[in-house]
Write a protein that holds these residues in place. Structure first.
Motif, PDB file in Angstrom:
ATOM      1  N   ASP A 306       0.785  -1.188  -0.006  1.00 46.23           N
ATOM      2  CA  ASP A 306      -0.093  -0.131   0.128  1.00 46.23           C
ATOM      3  C   ASP A 306       0.813   1.395  -0.017  1.00 46.23           C
ATOM      4  OD1 ASP A 306      -2.397  -1.504   0.195  1.00 46.23           O
ATOM      5  OD2 ASP A 306      -2.288  -1.738   2.342  1.00 46.23           O
ATOM      6  N   SER A 307       2.196   1.160  -0.378  1.00 46.84           N
ATOM      7  CA  SER A 307       3.018   2.275  -0.158  1.00 46.84           C
ATOM      8  C   SER A 307       2.634   3.517  -1.697  1.00 46.84           C
ATOM      9  CB  SER A 307       4.548   1.881  -0.693  1.00 46.84           C
ATOM     10  OG  SER A 307       4.839   0.918   0.238  1.00 46.84           O
ATOM     11  N   HIS A 308       3.033   4.695  -1.278  1.00 52.34           N
ATOM     12  CA  HIS A 308       2.794   5.634  -2.213  1.00 52.34           C
ATOM     13  C   HIS A 308       3.542   5.646  -3.229  1.00 52.34           C
ATOM     14  CE1 HIS A 308      -0.420   7.172   0.764  1.00 52.34           C
ATOM     15  NE2 HIS A 308       0.524   7.537   1.627  1.00 52.34           N
ATOM     16  N   LEU A 309       3.640   6.259  -4.308  1.00 57.72           N
ATOM     17  CA  LEU A 309       4.515   6.240  -5.312  1.00 57.72           C
ATOM     18  C   LEU A 309       5.162   7.521  -5.644  1.00 57.72           C
ATOM     19  CD1 LEU A 309       2.098   4.366  -8.092  1.00 57.72           C
ATOM     20  CD2 LEU A 309       3.428   3.148  -6.111  1.00 57.72           C
ATOM     21  N   GLU A 330      -8.573   3.629 -12.393  1.00 58.58           N
ATOM     22  CA  GLU A 330      -9.614   2.607 -12.763  1.00 58.58           C
ATOM     23  C   GLU A 330     -10.095   2.180 -11.378  1.00 58.58           C
ATOM     24  OE1 GLU A 330     -10.975   1.681 -15.382  1.00 58.58           O
ATOM     25  OE2 GLU A 330      -9.845   3.174 -16.563  1.00 58.58           O
ATOM     26  N   ASP A 331      -9.140   1.954 -10.387  1.00 66.46           N
ATOM     27  CA  ASP A 331      -9.245   1.431  -9.019  1.00 66.46           C
ATOM     28  C   ASP A 331      -9.844   2.398  -7.949  1.00 66.46           C
ATOM     29  OD1 ASP A 331      -8.434  -1.005 -10.259  1.00 66.46           O
ATOM     30  OD2 ASP A 331      -6.523  -1.203  -9.324  1.00 66.46           O
ATOM     31  N   ASN A 332      -9.883   3.625  -8.425  1.00 69.00           N
ATOM     32  CA  ASN A 332     -10.315   4.802  -7.360  1.00 69.00           C
ATOM     33  C   ASN A 332      -9.121   4.737  -6.298  1.00 69.00           C
ATOM     34  OD1 ASN A 332     -12.480   5.763  -8.736  1.00 69.00           O
ATOM     35  ND2 ASN A 332     -13.736   4.012  -8.036  1.00 69.00           N
ATOM     36  N   ASP A 333      -7.938   4.502  -6.402  1.00 70.81           N
ATOM     37  CA  ASP A 333      -6.852   4.081  -5.550  1.00 70.81           C
ATOM     38  C   ASP A 333      -6.645   5.523  -4.678  1.00 70.81           C
ATOM     39  OD1 ASP A 333      -4.495   3.583  -4.139  1.00 70.81           O
ATOM     40  OD2 ASP A 333      -3.991   2.066  -5.779  1.00 70.81           O
ATOM     41  N   PRO A 334      -6.769   5.404  -3.554  1.00 71.90           N
ATOM     42  CA  PRO A 334      -6.657   6.437  -2.645  1.00 71.90           C
ATOM     43  C   PRO A 334      -5.028   6.926  -2.516  1.00 71.90           C
ATOM     44  CG  PRO A 334      -6.959   4.778  -1.159  1.00 71.90           C
ATOM     45  CD  PRO A 334      -6.950   4.303  -2.540  1.00 71.90           C
ATOM     46  N   ARG A 335      -4.168   6.200  -2.927  1.00 67.80           N
ATOM     47  CA  ARG A 335      -3.000   6.465  -2.382  1.00 67.80           C
ATOM     48  C   ARG A 335      -2.111   7.805  -3.184  1.00 67.80           C
ATOM     49  NH1 ARG A 335       0.298   0.905  -4.376  1.00 67.80           N
ATOM     50  NH2 ARG A 335      -1.232   1.095  -5.559  1.00 67.80           N
ATOM     51  N   LYS A 336      -1.293   8.386  -2.756  1.00 67.34           N
ATOM     52  CA  LYS A 336      -0.526   9.489  -3.355  1.00 67.34           C
ATOM     53  C   LYS A 336       0.519   9.236  -4.404  1.00 67.34           C
ATOM     54  CE  LYS A 336      -0.862  12.038   1.089  1.00 67.34           C
ATOM     55  NZ  LYS A 336       0.031  12.759   1.962  1.00 67.34           N
TER      56      LYS A 336
END
Length: 436
Positions: A306-309, A330-336
């Protein structure tokens, strides 16, 4: 899978064990009478060098269970460095023996044994040729397809002649069981090239794809859209790559690795490349309906946990980042996600419009860096540097994974900068793909 010292030491231990197998076979059982130190040392270098050449087949065989431990970039560099090491070991073998005992020159004398002299002379030239063409292929303007053929043929010839030579000398391999044991180790290694070049295309012949669209992109780039014919689409992860063959048959020298630029959630697979190579310069002329063959997916240049990029990309090296960012959308990914994207000029920035749209859909901060900015440019200019990276480094840097892809000078600078900024090496992933 993340990099780890545990995996690194484990695979290094396995590699050393494999590399010592031929010499272990040689000294097993009854050992011949000791000669001089330099003769025995020269012979040992020959065994180890031959073993390293054979192991090159393993690390170039596209095995999915190897690359994830280290990443494709590390595997390619390891393959290159070990190849150079094997070159010096094998070349040192005859040099040391001849210096220690000049009578060994007779091995290269066609009047003593014509076939042996020709074989050893050929393998000497082959070792020089395979090394020189690998290091300076682009300098020699050798097409990738031709180099790939030469590389494979010469590699098999070098190992085959080396094994036959060791058996014929028979100083350490006199018993029949030793000859059988050496063959049992070396023949499977040589087969790996045959498996990659012939068996896999045959296994792949019933899984064709077809090109549905060829789209021109900003920056003299082209995107191929591909769909499967009669089978399920390849399942891949964002940041991975596949080997592409375009044409009516998978049996072709024209096979190149390209990163997926599409999200695996999309119905079609997309690859994007710049029009500056022998192969990619033909993309604009490809017609929809053309058959394509894919082998893959490969690579571990993929988002972890789940790390940010934190993405540092240059030019068309943006393609794995596009796959990652499109998947996040596409995944509505909340990561930064933080993207430092380096290009020469604004007109060359591929996907700049889509990146702007993505920054409105996901938590994405895009920092464009232009080497030659236009008048009135208020963004970053010049080259990627330590100071620039530090400027945009997040407050909690170890909550991010770091991905670098682009021109080699940029990646070297960025990689060293991240180390200097105390980013843990296990969190840094790099992909060069200089083999194309």
């Amino acid at each position: 899978m993340r990099y780890s010292l545990k995996n690194g030491f484990f695979w290094l231990f396995i590699y050393i064990l494999l590399g010592l197998i031929p010499m272990g076979i040689a000294v097993a059982g009854e050992i011949p009478e000791f000669r001089s130190f330099w003769i025995e040392f020269g012979v040992a270098l020959g065994f180890v060098g031959l073993s390293l050449f054979a192991l090159q087949f393993l690390y170039s065989g596209r095995f999915k269970w190897i690359a994830p431990r280290f990443g494709k970039d590390n595997i390619i560099n390891f393959h290159r460095e070990i190849g150079i090491t094997a070159f010096f070991l094998v070349m040192a073998h005859p040099v040391i023996l001849i210096l220690a005992q000049p009578e060994f020159l007779a091995y290269f004398d066609p009047t003593v044994n014509f076939m042996r002299a020709m074989a050893l002379s050929f393998v000497t030239v082959a070792i020089l040729l395979i090394t020189v063409t690998s290091i300076w292929r682009i300098t020699f303007k050798l097409q990738y397809e031709h180099w790939r053929l030469i590389h494979g043929v010469l590699a098999i010839a070098i190992v085959f002649i080396g094994v036959v030579h060791a058996m014929q000398v028979s100083h350490y391999l006199e018993p029949l069981w030793k000859k059988i044991a050496i063959a049992a180790v070396m023949v499977p290694a040589m087969y790996l090239t045959i498996h990659t070049r012939l068996v896999r295309p045959w296994q792949n012949k019933n899984r064709p794809y077809t090109i549905t669209d060829v789209k021109e992109e900003v920056g003299n780039c082209w995107t191929l859209s591909i769909k499967p014919v009669g089978h399920e689409k390849m399942d891949y992860l964002p940041g991975q790559f596949a080997w592409i063959t375009i044409g009516p048959t998978p049996f072709s020298l024209q096979q190149h690795p390209f990163t997926f630029s599409s999200s695996p959630r999309e119905p079609e697979i997309k690859f994007t490349a710049t029009d500056d190579g022998d192969f990619t310069s033909t993309w604009k002329d490809i017609k929809p309906g053309t058959k394509v063959w894919l082998e893959g997916p490969f690579g571990s240049f993929t988002p972890k946990d789940d790390s940010h990029l934190f993405l540092i990309m240059g030019g068309i090296g943006i393609t794995p980042a596009m796959s990652m960012l499109r998947t996040m959308r596409e995944d509505n990914d909340p990561r930064k996600a933080i993207l430092i994207y380096a290009n020469k000029e604004w007109k060359d920035v591929t996907f700049k419009n889509e990146l702007e749209e993505l920054s409105k859909s996901i938590d994405l901060n895009v920092i464009h860096v232009l080497e030659e900015p236009p008048d009135g440019w208020d963004g970053e200019s010049g080259l990627v540097s330590k100071d620039l990276i530090e400027k945009y480094l997040p407050d909690m840097p170890n909550e991010f994974m770091y991905y670098l892809c682009g021109p080699e000078p940029m990646m070297d600078i960025a990689g060293i900068a991240l180390y200097d900024l105390n980013i843990k090496w296990k969190r840094i992933y790099m992909e060069r793909f200089q083999i194309v």
